[in-house]
Design a protein around this motif. Structure first.
Motif, short mmCIF file in Angstrom:
data_model
loop_
_atom_site.label_atom_id
_atom_site.label_comp_id
_atom_site.label_asym_id
_atom_site.label_seq_id
_atom_site.Cartn_x
_atom_site.Cartn_y
_atom_site.Cartn_z
N PHE A 59 0.93 -1.39 -0.10
CA PHE A 59 0.12 -0.03 0.01
C PHE A 59 1.10 1.28 0.00
O PHE A 59 2.18 1.28 0.28
CB PHE A 59 -0.94 -0.15 1.20
N GLN A 63 -3.32 5.65 2.21
CA GLN A 63 -4.32 4.87 1.71
C GLN A 63 -5.10 4.34 2.80
O GLN A 63 -5.09 4.34 4.06
CB GLN A 63 -3.83 3.83 0.78
N SER A 78 -7.96 4.21 7.82
CA SER A 78 -6.93 4.39 7.17
C SER A 78 -5.73 3.36 7.66
O SER A 78 -5.91 2.87 8.84
CB SER A 78 -6.27 5.81 7.78
N PRO A 117 -5.86 -1.87 -0.93
CA PRO A 117 -6.06 -0.57 -0.43
C PRO A 117 -6.66 0.45 -1.46
O PRO A 117 -6.50 0.09 -2.49
CB PRO A 117 -4.33 -0.20 -0.31
N ASN A 120 -5.87 7.70 -2.94
CA ASN A 120 -4.79 8.06 -3.57
C ASN A 120 -3.52 7.92 -2.63
O ASN A 120 -2.31 7.97 -3.19
CB ASN A 120 -5.07 9.57 -4.20
N GLY A 121 -3.55 8.41 -1.24
CA GLY A 121 -2.45 8.51 -0.48
C GLY A 121 -1.97 9.87 -0.41
O GLY A 121 -2.21 10.68 -1.24
#
Ligand SMILES: Cc1cc2nc3c(=O)[nH]c(=O)nc-3n(C[C@H](O)[C@H](O)[C@H](O)COP(=O)(O)OP(=O)(O)OC[C@H]3O[C@@H](n4cnc5c(N)ncnc54)[C@H](O)[C@@H]3O)c2cc1C
Ligand code: SF4
Ligand code: SF4
Lengths: 296, 384
Positions: A59, A63, A78, A117, A120-121
């Protein structure tokens, strides 16, 4: 009127786009096993999960997963762990309702469903060569934890690394061990404030916005990552702007109701985006105009 | 007349109205279940045809904001009604769809089984309209967004063919011409019919869109079309466009983006009941909820996806309360999504101009009228 008759098939309606590579069941959770759990401050708890098949779970920091409790429901949480260790998943959860409370009752060895996951992060690469400023409070530290760990792992790529953290009282900091370890480092500054404290408390008391006002960093060369409840975000944004951090230099996460996390359920829309796919991390300058609109 | 014309994709054929039952039979012979228009409970809906069922003849509909009437005429025309309350969506993502089943094992564990890998039935949808085809193209993007796809939807989609009809008699609520989706089917059909009727003749022009469509035509008595047939078909569409009463204001996408705080939202919210009818009848509205249905013993639970509506308070619930508390904000969310944010999300309008939401709104709220009102009081003119 002949134009209507002669019109070429409008491209928008032609079946041209290519299919998702992975037409696997995107709504099917994978059963993970709870390997460890820890009670945290402020009504939170942390679960460490392992895939019994031994598959690594890759991941990006920022994410999230959809976590499913048998017979109760599925909610977005999260990923709080270190992205460089894909063997174990870490999630910190605050019990606030049916699903999260049920999660709190799960024991080591129990099964929990995992999809992900998703999202976008955090765009840490945007901060290379800059000061990095993390702004958060209470359980908001969970979605930032992996990002902080990655920043420290790549420490030489950044200028100052600064964290401003707010807790409710003086004994309910999330991840107190992490905070102590970061505080002890010479290459990171940690500011902590408590919202309320008993008389005689010698630490900082007040809002996170106050920490932003006095934290040491170089505003024009800073990228800020903010994770606060939506009600508290405007104050944080205003304080950052007042310090001279431009709106295209700070990123924030947001929460919306989510039933699928893959863009099918329609619940997580905010303006033109699906938070599960184009979020949950947004650059402030991209969504600034939406904050002015109530109930969007 | 010959079945040996060798009509190919791109060709048009002509068949007698009396050959319509043969067309339905040809679909069955090609291995399709036939889903076609049926007059039921005072409205035209799609339903599965049994061996004795055929296309209803001599029906007209009368539609207005909040009003639908189906009228039986003495005429022989077959397709003089347009869309009814049910769109195609229930055939592709049903109102309730089991996603998977989990079974409890010992000591806090359970296993999760994917849904039955049933193959979707091969279905031929007869009498769909250009706006229905456009809606399916929209839905294709919803359920395959490039990152994720819904396998159940794709299976049903792969096994479906569409025999569409160009509308000769649009309802008063239709505005497809202004949305560039109809009344003529321009893509997405396997066969597209145009009803050609005068005192002497009653025939159908059949445009062949795909190989599957060509195979069906080959089984039915027909002749290849000549220029005069095409001429007649064009005239049908031209007069249909001319008759269309409603239209969407141009530039609606950008217009709504700059009018989040327009006073009209409050005015319309005073009428809107938040009933969600518009989202149920809309052929592209796709919001869904998921719930576990657990057996009495608690040992088996099935996760079911069901249609949801952005008009409910629950839709925007997060811990602490719903984000869209006011009806104003929920109507705004719906209309802005349909006409504006859909473009950002999918590169296409979420509204096809079918008019269903106008007809089936109990208080007759008209999306075209709301759009016009906002255009008239445009808060911030487009920066030029
Ligand atoms: C991207 C993302 C990341 C998150 N990360 C975390 C995290 O790391 N730790 C944590 O404790 N919480 C996190 N949350 C919030 C968490 O999802 C909610 O607290 C949770 O959904 C509440 O569910 P419940 O059934 O316990 O509560 P209830 O109040 O009973 O909620 C009922 C239902 O409403 C929906 N819902 C309610 N609140 C939220 C919310 N805030 N966000 C989305 N859906 C909601 C859910 O579908 C839920 O099942 C995150 C939310 C999002 C969107
Ligand atoms: S918004 Fe109304 S007119 Fe547009 S496609 Fe949906 S139901 Fe039809
Ligand atoms: S616009 Fe009409 S159909 Fe839609 S929710 Fe409001 S009252 Fe119901």
């Amino acid at each position: 009127m002949d134009d209507v008759l002669l019109q070429e098939p409008s491209l928008a309606y032609a079946h041209t786009h290519t299919r998702a590579q992975d037409a696997a069941e995107p709504m099917l959770p994978r059963p993970f096993m709870i390997e460890r759990r820890r009670k945290e401050a402020g009504g939170c708890f942390t679960l460490w999960l392992r895939d019994p098949t031994g598959q690594p779970f890759n991941f990006r920091v920022g994410q999230f997963n959809m976590l499913y409790v048998y017979g109760v429901g599925e909610v977005p949480i999260s990923i709080a762990g270190d992205a460089s260790d894909p063997s174990l998943l870490m999630h910190t959860i605050r019990g606030v309702g049916a699903v999260t409370d049920a999660m709190g009752r799960l024991k080591v060895g129990d099964t929990i469903g995992v999809r992900g996951p998703f999202g976008n992060g955090w765009p840490l690469d945007a901060a290379v060569g800059q000061d990095v400023f993390f702004v958060t409070s209470t359980v908001g530290l969970a979605p930032l934890r992996g990002l902080i760990l990655e920043t420290l792992a790549r420490r030489e790529e950044f200028g100052k690394v600064v964290l401003a953290y707010g807790s409710r009282g003086i004994h309910d900091c999330l991840y107190e061990n992490d905070l102590h370890a970061w505080r002890a480092r010479f290459d990171m500054t940690v500011y902590v404030t408590a919202h309320s404290a008993p008389i005689g408390y010698r630490g900082q008391v007040g809002s996170v916005a106050h920490l932003i006002e006095r934290a040491e960093f170089d505003p024009p060369n800073t990228v800020a990552f903010v994770c606060r409840s939506e009600a508290m975000l405007p104050a944080a944004f205003a304080a950052l702007e007042a310090r001279g951090v431009a709106p295209d230099r700070f990123y924030t996460t947001m929460e919306r109701n989510m039933k699928c996390a893959v863009g099918f359920c329609g619940h997580c829309q905010r303006g033109p985006t699906f938070m599960c796919r184009q979020g949950p991390v947004y650059r402030y300058s991209d969504i600034q105009h939406l904050f002015a609109v109530r109930e969007l | 007349m010959s079945a040996e014309t060798g009509a190919l994709v791109g060709d048009s054929a002509v068949l007698e109205a009396t050959a319509l039952p043969a067309l339905i039979q040809a679909l069955r012979d090609e291995g399709y279940e036939v889903i076609g228009p049926t007059a039921r409970d005072g409205a035209i809906v799609f339903s599965e045809y049994g061996p004795a069922d055929s296309l209803p003849v001599g029906y007209e509909d009368s539609q207005e904001g909040g009003r639908y009437r189906l009228i039986k005429t003495a005429g022989r025309r077959v397709f003089d009604y347009v869309v009814g309350p049910k769109s195609l969506k229930e055939w592709f993502w049903p109102p309730r769809q089991p996603l998977w089943t989990a079974r409890r094992g010992g000591r806090g564990s359970y296993t999760i089984d994917p849904p039955d890998p049933k193959v979707a039935p091969r279905r031929a949808f007869v009498g769909v309209r250009a706006c229905d085809l456009a809606a399916m193209a929209v839905n294709d993007r919803t359920f395959d967004n490039g990152d994720f796809a819904d396998p159940a939807y794709l299976k049903r989609r792969d096994n479906a063919i569409f025999i569409s009809v160009d509308c000769a008699r649009p309802a008063a609520t239709c505005f497809c011409a202004s949305m560039n989706t109809g009344p003529r089917s321009s893509s997405g059909f396997d066969l597209a019919l145009t009803e050609l009727e005068d005192a002497d003749t009653h025939v159908f022009l059949v445009r062949i869109g795909t190989e599957a469509g060509a195979k069906v035509v080959a089984r039915v008595p027909h002749r290849l079309s000549v220029e005069s047939d095409l001429e007649r078909a064009r005239a049908v569409v031209t007069q249909a466009v001319a008759r269309m009463e409603r239209s969407m204001v141009p530039g609606i996408d950008a217009l709504l983006k700059r009018n989040f705080t327009h006073p009209r939202w409050t005015t319309v919210a005073e009428r809107c009941l938040s009933c969600g009818n518009c989202t149920m009848v809309c052929p592209t509205c796709f919001c869904s909820d998921v719930k576990d249905h657990t057996s009495l013993t608690g040992d088996v639970t099935t996760r079911v996806r069901s249609w949801d509506s952005c008009f409910t308070l629950d839709h925007s619930y997060v811990h602490g309360g719903a984000l869209r508390q006011s009806r104003m904000s929920r109507y705004r969310q719906w209309m802005t999504h349909k006409l504006s944010s859909w473009w950002d999300q999918f590169g296409v309008s979420g509204c096809t101009g079918c008019g269903r939401c106008i007809t089936w709104c109990p208080v007759g709220i008209d999306i075209t009228e709301e759009a016009r009102a906002i255009a008239e009081g445009d808060l911030t003119q487009a920066a030029e």
